[in-house]
Design a protein around this motif. Structure first.
Motif, PDB file in Angstrom:
ATOM      1  N   ARG A 199       0.836  -1.201   0.000  1.00 42.17           N
ATOM      2  CA  ARG A 199       0.000   0.000   0.000  1.00 42.17           C
ATOM      3  C   ARG A 199       0.871   1.252   0.000  1.00 42.17           C
ATOM      4  N   ILE A 200       0.339   2.306  -0.609  1.00 39.19           N
ATOM      5  CA  ILE A 200       1.053   3.582  -0.660  1.00 39.19           C
ATOM      6  C   ILE A 200       0.095   4.711  -0.290  1.00 39.19           C
ATOM      7  N   ARG A 201       0.655   5.768   0.276  1.00 37.36           N
ATOM      8  CA  ARG A 201      -0.112   6.989   0.546  1.00 37.36           C
ATOM      9  C   ARG A 201       0.374   8.053  -0.429  1.00 37.36           C
ATOM     10  N   THR A 202      -0.557   8.687  -1.118  1.00 38.07           N
ATOM     11  CA  THR A 202      -0.182   9.676  -2.126  1.00 38.07           C
ATOM     12  C   THR A 202      -0.899  11.001  -1.897  1.00 38.07           C
ATOM     13  N   ARG A 203      -0.242  12.051  -2.359  1.00 38.07           N
ATOM     14  CA  ARG A 203      -0.908  13.344  -2.548  1.00 38.07           C
ATOM     15  C   ARG A 203      -0.982  13.541  -4.050  1.00 38.07           C
ATOM     16  N   TYR A 204      -2.204  13.763  -4.539  1.00 39.61           N
ATOM     17  CA  TYR A 204      -2.470  13.676  -5.969  1.00 39.61           C
ATOM     18  C   TYR A 204      -3.172  14.941  -6.452  1.00 39.61           C
ATOM     19  N   ARG A 205      -2.718  15.467  -7.595  1.00 41.36           N
ATOM     20  CA  ARG A 205      -3.358  16.647  -8.190  1.00 41.36           C
ATOM     21  C   ARG A 205      -4.352  16.187  -9.242  1.00 41.36           C
ATOM     22  N   ARG A 206      -5.626  16.492  -9.028  1.00 40.32           N
ATOM     23  CA  ARG A 206      -6.668  16.085  -9.963  1.00 40.32           C
ATOM     24  C   ARG A 206      -6.699  17.008 -11.174  1.00 40.32           C
ATOM     25  N   VAL A 263      -5.691  15.977  -3.441  1.00 39.55           N
ATOM     26  CA  VAL A 263      -6.327  15.041  -2.528  1.00 39.55           C
ATOM     27  C   VAL A 263      -5.271  14.064  -2.019  1.00 39.55           C
ATOM     28  N   GLU A 264      -5.530  13.490  -0.852  1.00 41.88           N
ATOM     29  CA  GLU A 264      -4.686  12.428  -0.319  1.00 41.88           C
ATOM     30  C   GLU A 264      -5.436  11.110  -0.443  1.00 41.88           C
ATOM     31  N   ARG A 265      -4.725  10.086  -0.867  1.00 36.75           N
ATOM     32  CA  ARG A 265      -5.337   8.786  -1.067  1.00 36.75           C
ATOM     33  C   ARG A 265      -4.388   7.685  -0.588  1.00 36.75           C
ATOM     34  N   VAL A 266      -4.954   6.624  -0.031  1.00 33.69           N
ATOM     35  CA  VAL A 266      -4.213   5.399   0.229  1.00 33.69           C
ATOM     36  C   VAL A 266      -4.598   4.413  -0.858  1.00 33.69           C
ATOM     37  N   LEU A 267      -3.609   3.963  -1.627  1.00 35.10           N
ATOM     38  CA  LEU A 267      -3.865   3.145  -2.807  1.00 35.10           C
ATOM     39  C   LEU A 267      -3.267   1.755  -2.646  1.00 35.10           C
ATOM     40  N   LEU A 315       4.595  10.633  -2.497  1.00 34.91           N
ATOM     41  CA  LEU A 315       4.296   9.206  -2.384  1.00 34.91           C
ATOM     42  C   LEU A 315       5.065   8.634  -1.196  1.00 34.91           C
ATOM     43  N   GLU A 316       4.371   7.862  -0.386  1.00 32.34           N
ATOM     44  CA  GLU A 316       4.979   7.205   0.775  1.00 32.34           C
ATOM     45  C   GLU A 316       4.591   5.733   0.766  1.00 32.34           C
ATOM     46  N   GLU A 317       5.597   4.872   0.790  1.00 34.49           N
ATOM     47  CA  GLU A 317       5.326   3.441   0.911  1.00 34.49           C
ATOM     48  C   GLU A 317       4.970   3.112   2.358  1.00 34.49           C
ATOM     49  N   LEU A 318       3.908   2.364   2.538  1.00 30.91           N
ATOM     50  CA  LEU A 318       3.463   1.994   3.877  1.00 30.91           C
ATOM     51  C   LEU A 318       3.943   0.584   4.215  1.00 30.91           C
ATOM     52  N   ASP A 319       4.051   0.316   5.510  1.00 31.03           N
ATOM     53  CA  ASP A 319       4.441  -1.017   5.967  1.00 31.03           C
ATOM     54  C   ASP A 319       3.230  -1.933   6.008  1.00 31.03           C
ATOM     55  N   GLU A 320       2.466  -1.914   4.925  1.00 26.50           N
ATOM     56  CA  GLU A 320       1.262  -2.732   4.831  1.00 26.50           C
ATOM     57  C   GLU A 320       1.208  -3.343   3.438  1.00 26.50           C
ATOM     58  N   THR A 321       0.908  -4.608   3.392  1.00 18.13           N
ATOM     59  CA  THR A 321       0.697  -5.261   2.106  1.00 18.13           C
ATOM     60  C   THR A 321      -0.788  -5.562   1.934  1.00 18.13           C
TER      61      THR A 321
END
Length: 322
Positions: free
Chosen positions: A153-160, A166-170, A203-209
């Motif tokens: 999983r990753i956390r992103t800040r995204y420009r629409r 917006v911030e999203r966890v993808l 973009l931030e990589e999370l310690d979650e799969t």
């Protein structure tokens, strides 16, 4: 023909491990009985293939057995240099890896096929991005690719598209390269969505799969998403008349969408030599701009509101030039 099929059986078992006779038959489009005969022929030729009995059984090669890369046809060897896209590999951070892999692959080829494969690289070059476009900044692409591989999983800040952020966890499922642009297909908020990589600001990589959906097919998803995107982009149909010159300009001005409209709806010519066509157009101002590009070679018939807007724009242009 049979020699080619025997090699295919060998390479399938080498690359995929255990396979049942039914799976091999489906892959090769032959009968199960033919698979039995082919496996017996391989075994008689000294290939260490054996059968595992039971419900989870199938055919396997002896652990550690590898065949050298032989049996490639001339056409297959020539295609090696066209199989990869160096620009895409470089953007993914795999440029050096790709070069090393090609060297190892060419080294395994017989000398005559190696020479033909290298001549293809000297004579053909694939350039993915379109004309007159700058190179997009993609600082997060390599990390995205790693997240796709590792189901992370990753956390992103995204420009629409409207410039809002917006911030999203993808949960990234795959990367797509389309006309020089990279997109990531990801699961977010209970649905699969598409994001343009160049609009990822952080973009931030999370310690979650996450568990990748077993039924997700990237090619099928992209095909369906592209069709939906096209319908959203071109919700309006303009019925127009085109001169012969205007008809020839449609593919250049409107691309694949216009070419398909010509193929599906072009009627005529009428008594004046003009052609009636139903053209998908974008809503609002973009539609006006697209149609005005044709100048006097196009006449809008329907819808009435769009016809009036085009006529008003032409009147203003005439007044501007006196």
């Amino acid at each position: 023909m049979r020699a080619s099929r025997l090699l295919s059986v060998l390479l399938l078992l080498q690359n995929r491990g255990r396979m049942t006779a039914e799976e091999l038959a489906d892959e090769l489009e032959v009968s199960v009985r033919t698979v039995y005969r082919d496996v017996e022929a391989l075994s008689a030729a000294g290939v260490p293939v054996y059968a595992e009995r039971g419900r989870a059984g199938g055919y396997r090669l002896v652990e550690g057995y590898r065949t050298r890369l032989t049996g490639l046809t001339e056409t297959e060897a020539q295609s090696l240099s066209l199989a990869g896209l160096p620009v895409a590999a470089a953007e993914l951070g795999l440029g050096t890896v790709l070069a090393d892999a090609q060297l190892k692959l060419y080294a395994a080829l017989p000398e005559d096929l190696r020479g033909r494969a290298s001549r293809i690289a000297e004579r053909f070059h694939v350039d993915v991005p379109g004309w007159f476009r700058g190179v997009e900044s993609l600082p997060h692409l390599a990390v995205l690719a790693r997240s796709v591989w590792e189901n992370r999983r990753i956390r992103t800040r995204y420009r629409r598209w409207d410039a809002s952020e917006v911030e999203r966890v993808l949960e990234p499922l795959g990367l797509i390269l389309k006309a020089g642009n990279w997109y990531v297909a990801a699961h977010c908020a209970g649905a699969n969505r598409t994001y343009r990589v160049s609009r990822v600001l952080e973009l931030e990589e999370l310690d979650e799969t996450f568990e990748r959906p077993a039924d997700f097919d990237l090619a099928d998803y992209w095909r369906e998403w592209s069709q939906q995107f096209e319908r959203r982009m071109y919700p309006t149909v303009a019925v127009v008349r085109l001169s012969a010159q205007g008809r020839d300009l449609v593919p250049f001005y409107l691309g694949a969408v216009g070419a398909r409209a010509l193929r599906d709806s072009c009627a005529g010519p009428d008594e004046d030599g003009w052609f009636r066509v139903e053209l998908p157009v974008e809503p609002g101002a973009p539609a006006l701009g697209e149609l005005l590009r044709f100048g006097p070679e196009l006449q809008v018939l329907e819808p009435a509101e769009l016809r009036e807007r085009v006529a008003a724009a032409i009147t203003r242009m005439g007044a501007r030039y006196g």
